[in-house]
Design a protein around this motif. Structure first.
Motif, PDB file in Angstrom:
ATOM      1  N   SER A 163       0.687  -1.009   0.161  1.00 19.85           N
ATOM      2  CA  SER A 163       0.048   0.123  -0.126  1.00 19.85           C
ATOM      3  C   SER A 163       0.732   1.369   0.128  1.00 19.85           C
ATOM      4  O   SER A 163       2.090   1.050   0.183  1.00 19.85           O
ATOM      5  CB  SER A 163      -0.900   0.148   1.183  1.00 19.85           C
ATOM      6  OG  SER A 163      -0.186  -0.044   2.419  1.00 19.85           O
ATOM      7  N   ASP A 202      -1.545  -4.055  -0.896  1.00 16.40           N
ATOM      8  CA  ASP A 202      -2.789  -3.305  -1.461  1.00 16.40           C
ATOM      9  C   ASP A 202      -3.696  -4.279  -1.999  1.00 16.40           C
ATOM     10  O   ASP A 202      -3.369  -4.909  -3.216  1.00 16.40           O
ATOM     11  CB  ASP A 202      -2.111  -2.343  -2.628  1.00 16.40           C
ATOM     12  CG  ASP A 202      -3.066  -1.319  -3.176  1.00 16.40           C
ATOM     13  OD1 ASP A 202      -4.272  -1.873  -3.350  1.00 16.40           O
ATOM     14  OD2 ASP A 202      -2.719  -0.214  -3.069  1.00 16.40           O
ATOM     15  N   SER A 227     -11.795   8.017 -12.590  1.00 13.22           N
ATOM     16  CA  SER A 227     -11.379   8.450 -10.998  1.00 13.22           C
ATOM     17  C   SER A 227      -9.682   8.226 -11.303  1.00 13.22           C
ATOM     18  O   SER A 227      -9.070   7.551 -12.088  1.00 13.22           O
ATOM     19  CB  SER A 227     -11.961   7.769 -10.039  1.00 13.22           C
ATOM     20  OG  SER A 227     -11.177   6.271 -10.000  1.00 13.22           O
ATOM     21  N   GLU A 228      -9.038   9.353 -10.339  1.00 12.15           N
ATOM     22  CA  GLU A 228      -7.654   9.376 -10.086  1.00 12.15           C
ATOM     23  C   GLU A 228      -7.292   7.720  -9.621  1.00 12.15           C
ATOM     24  O   GLU A 228      -6.253   7.256 -10.094  1.00 12.15           O
ATOM     25  CB  GLU A 228      -7.177  10.208  -9.006  1.00 12.15           C
ATOM     26  CG  GLU A 228      -7.474  11.738  -9.603  1.00 12.15           C
ATOM     27  CD  GLU A 228      -6.853  12.707  -8.515  1.00 12.15           C
ATOM     28  OE1 GLU A 228      -6.487  12.201  -7.630  1.00 12.15           O
ATOM     29  OE2 GLU A 228      -7.200  13.892  -8.515  1.00 12.15           O
ATOM     30  N   GLU A 229      -7.958   7.292  -8.937  1.00 14.53           N
ATOM     31  CA  GLU A 229      -7.564   5.801  -8.207  1.00 14.53           C
ATOM     32  C   GLU A 229      -7.300   5.049  -9.531  1.00 14.53           C
ATOM     33  O   GLU A 229      -6.586   4.158  -9.746  1.00 14.53           O
ATOM     34  CB  GLU A 229      -8.625   5.480  -7.302  1.00 14.53           C
ATOM     35  CG  GLU A 229      -8.255   3.741  -6.766  1.00 14.53           C
ATOM     36  CD  GLU A 229      -9.410   3.550  -5.786  1.00 14.53           C
ATOM     37  OE1 GLU A 229     -10.585   3.834  -6.034  1.00 14.53           O
ATOM     38  OE2 GLU A 229      -8.979   2.404  -5.034  1.00 14.53           O
ATOM     39  N   THR A 230      -8.532   5.011 -10.361  1.00 16.11           N
ATOM     40  CA  THR A 230      -8.586   4.069 -11.464  1.00 16.11           C
ATOM     41  C   THR A 230      -7.520   4.216 -12.363  1.00 16.11           C
ATOM     42  O   THR A 230      -6.909   3.434 -12.981  1.00 16.11           O
ATOM     43  CB  THR A 230      -9.695   4.171 -12.248  1.00 16.11           C
ATOM     44  OG1 THR A 230     -10.947   3.729 -11.397  1.00 16.11           O
ATOM     45  CG2 THR A 230     -10.040   3.185 -13.340  1.00 16.11           C
ATOM     46  N   LEU A 287      -4.240   2.986 -10.899  1.00 19.01           N
ATOM     47  CA  LEU A 287      -4.043   1.637 -10.946  1.00 19.01           C
ATOM     48  C   LEU A 287      -3.712   1.127 -12.447  1.00 19.01           C
ATOM     49  O   LEU A 287      -2.826   0.212 -12.555  1.00 19.01           O
ATOM     50  CB  LEU A 287      -5.480   0.906 -10.620  1.00 19.01           C
ATOM     51  CG  LEU A 287      -5.233  -0.378 -10.034  1.00 19.01           C
ATOM     52  CD1 LEU A 287      -4.527  -0.335  -8.828  1.00 19.01           C
ATOM     53  CD2 LEU A 287      -6.930  -0.721  -9.588  1.00 19.01           C
TER      54      LEU A 287
END
Length: 532
Positions: free
Chosen positions: A397, A413, A441-444, A447
């Motif tokens: 993470s 993670d 999204s920023e997360e997507t 990733l």
């Protein structure tokens, strides 16, 4: 049918009210069990990610405990049992209506509105369960004032019964791998309306007694004064440990054991639930021999042994044996603790029993789930660093996390591990959904960037990464169970102290507000069997 005049007048049908209370727990268990099996249907039908599904299913868990406590203050001298159970029935019905509205809402308003429809439906379901729990424990204690432990255990057999029914329905009819036939998710979910309608009809039809405390003229102030008792406060502390070890472990046990016995962990959970269901009908004869505290002490030994053994067992038969011991241990904890509070503090009415239940639920949500999760992360991290430190750096993470006063640690993670296991399939689906909605999204994005940079280049590298991470996760889960075994060990010490304390006081005896105790029940809180 005989009736105890100290509990209720002849117009109150004790067994009918017990069955209605039992059905509230079956409704709760069926709802939980079925919902676990339809999450993938929600993901496919409405385009939810796992993060969104986790948020939906988590709705109201802590609120469940708060609801129990709040409505317990209204049960004795304000609203009474019947009005609260009518409210719970209305909430259960409303929850299924709101949840089943997801499909038409999706067609009319899209994904976001559907998300809130499901979230609110699950939250209302949790509120209904909380109101039921605030009522049914003191109600059963009132109906059977000299048999509290026995009948509270029978009552709480409804919860594992519901889990078994819901689990079997999910196994047979939910998901792509349904054993019999995959049904639209609305059909299996709506089945929890069957026990809901049964208890609702019975509640509306039956007369209810005043609570044991209210019938004795105990005021709310007198009920609150019970909280000044050091014994009651000590029992609250123990019940916080019960919530941690029982509900906290149950929330993780399937996930932990799935890494060990892939595809069969949920069947193991159904098996331990079946043990609980059967044995809770026999609490009366057991406590007649060794009293409630003796039973709890023995259970703590079984619970400690079973959890530690589960953390070590490797073969199928050893795992079944360990799960059996653990199932025997956790069977009587929750209802017997409620029985002890009901027997020793009848002047506390619904308030003391409600606070007891609420503390257990809050402990499970705030301590048990996060604590056991932390232990898995802590030990999985250690193992991963030993096996392949460079790979750990790749999958760890971004930030460290801690639990209570324990040190901060990095963890594997979950999103990255999930991408590896399905080789980016869920990430691709998630990216497609968000792209269509015009808001990736920023997360997507992050990733996707990470996956492109760290995707295994060949099958050998892929197998190594999967095997290493799986080994670390199995180790983390096993160690978490072993360390969690310390909690029932501490509980056992507390029960032993209580046994010694009551022995010094002349033995464990229940306090009664009406009539006289029979000689055969004064030390037990239970009888050999039903008296109806």
């Amino acid at each position: 049918m005989s009736n105890d005049s100290s509990a209720a007048s002849p117009t109150y049908h004790r067994m009918a009210l017990l069955i209605a209370s039992f059905m509230t727990l079956i409704a709760a268990g069926v709802g939980f069990g079925v919902r676990a099996g339809i999450l993938n249907d929600w993901a496919i039908r409405y385009g939810f990610t796992k993060v969104e599904l986790g948020t939906i299913t988590g709705g109201g868990l802590v609120g469940f405990g708060v609801t129990i406590i709040f409505f317990s203050f209204l049960a004795d001298n304000l609203l009474g049992y019947k009005k609260l159970l009518v409210l719970a029935f209305a909430l259960h019905v409303l929850s299924v209506i709101v949840t089943l509205a997801a499909t038409p809402v999706y067609g009319l308003a899209g994904k976001d509105a559907t998300y809130w429809c499901l979230y609110i439906g699950v939250f209302i379901f949790a509120l209904a369960n909380g109101v039921c729990e605030a009522v049914i424990n003191p109600l059963v204690a009132t109906l059977f004032p000299k048999e509290k432990t026995h009948y509270l255990n029978i009552l709480h057999a409804g919860w594992p019964a519901g889990l078994i029914i819901g689990g079997v329905i999910g196994y047979m009819f939910c998901g792509e791998n349904a054993a019999v036939n995959h049904l639209y998710w609305e059909i299996p979910l709506a089945l929890y309306m069957v026990p809901t309608l049964i208890y609702g009809f019975m509640v509306l039809k039956e007369a209810f007694p005043p609570s044991e405390a209210a019938a004795a003229g105990v005021t709310t102030k007198e009920m609150l004064l019970q909280f000044l008792s050091p014994l009651l406060l000590f029992l609250f502390v123990i019940h916080a440990m019960v919530g941690y070890v029982e509900l906290g472990t149950d929330s993780w046990i399937t996930n932990i054991m799935e890494n060990v016995i892939s595809g069969k962990a949920f069947l193991l959970f159904i098996y331990t639930s079946a043990i609980m269901f059967v044995l809770r009908f026999f609490a009366g004869p057991i406590v007649h021999q060794i009293n409630p505290l003796g039973l709890l002490f023995v259970c703590s030994i079984f619970g400690c042994t079973g959890l530690y053994w589960l953390g070590s067992a490797n073969t199928g038969w050893a795992i079944i044996a360990a799960a059996t011991v653990y199932g025997l241990g956790k069977t009587f904890f929750w209802p017997t603790m409620l029985g002890v509070v009901g027997e020793r503090f009848p002047r506390g009415g619904a308030i003391t029993m409600g606070v007891m239940g609420g503390i257990g639920m809050l402990s499970a949500g705030l301590l048990g789930g996060p604590g056991i999760g932390y232990k898995q992360d802590y030990f999985a991290t250690q193992k991963m660093q030993q096996l392949d430190d460079a790979l750990f750096e790749e999958y760890r993470s971004q930030t460290k996390k801690s639990f209570l006063f324990f040190p901060e640690v990095y963890a594997l993670d979950g999103a990255k591990v999930g991408v590896l296991k399905d080789e980016g399939a869920e990430l691709a689906r998630r990216t497609e959904i968000e792209t269509e909605e015009g808001k990736v999204s920023e997360e997507t994005t992050a990733l996707n960037t990470w996956w492109e940079a760290n995707k295994p280049s060949n099958e050998k590298e892929y197998d190594h990464e999967v095997e290493t991470i799986e080994t670390a996760n199995i180790y983390g889960g096993r160690m978490a169970l072993k360390w969690t075994a310390l909690v029932p060990a501490m509980m056992g010490l507390c029960y032993l102290l209580l046994v010694i304390y009551f022995w010094s006081q002349g033995g464990y005896k229940q306090v009664v507000l009406h009539g006289e105790e029979s000689e055969t029940e004064q030390y037990t809180g239970g009888v050999q069997g039903p008296v109806e």
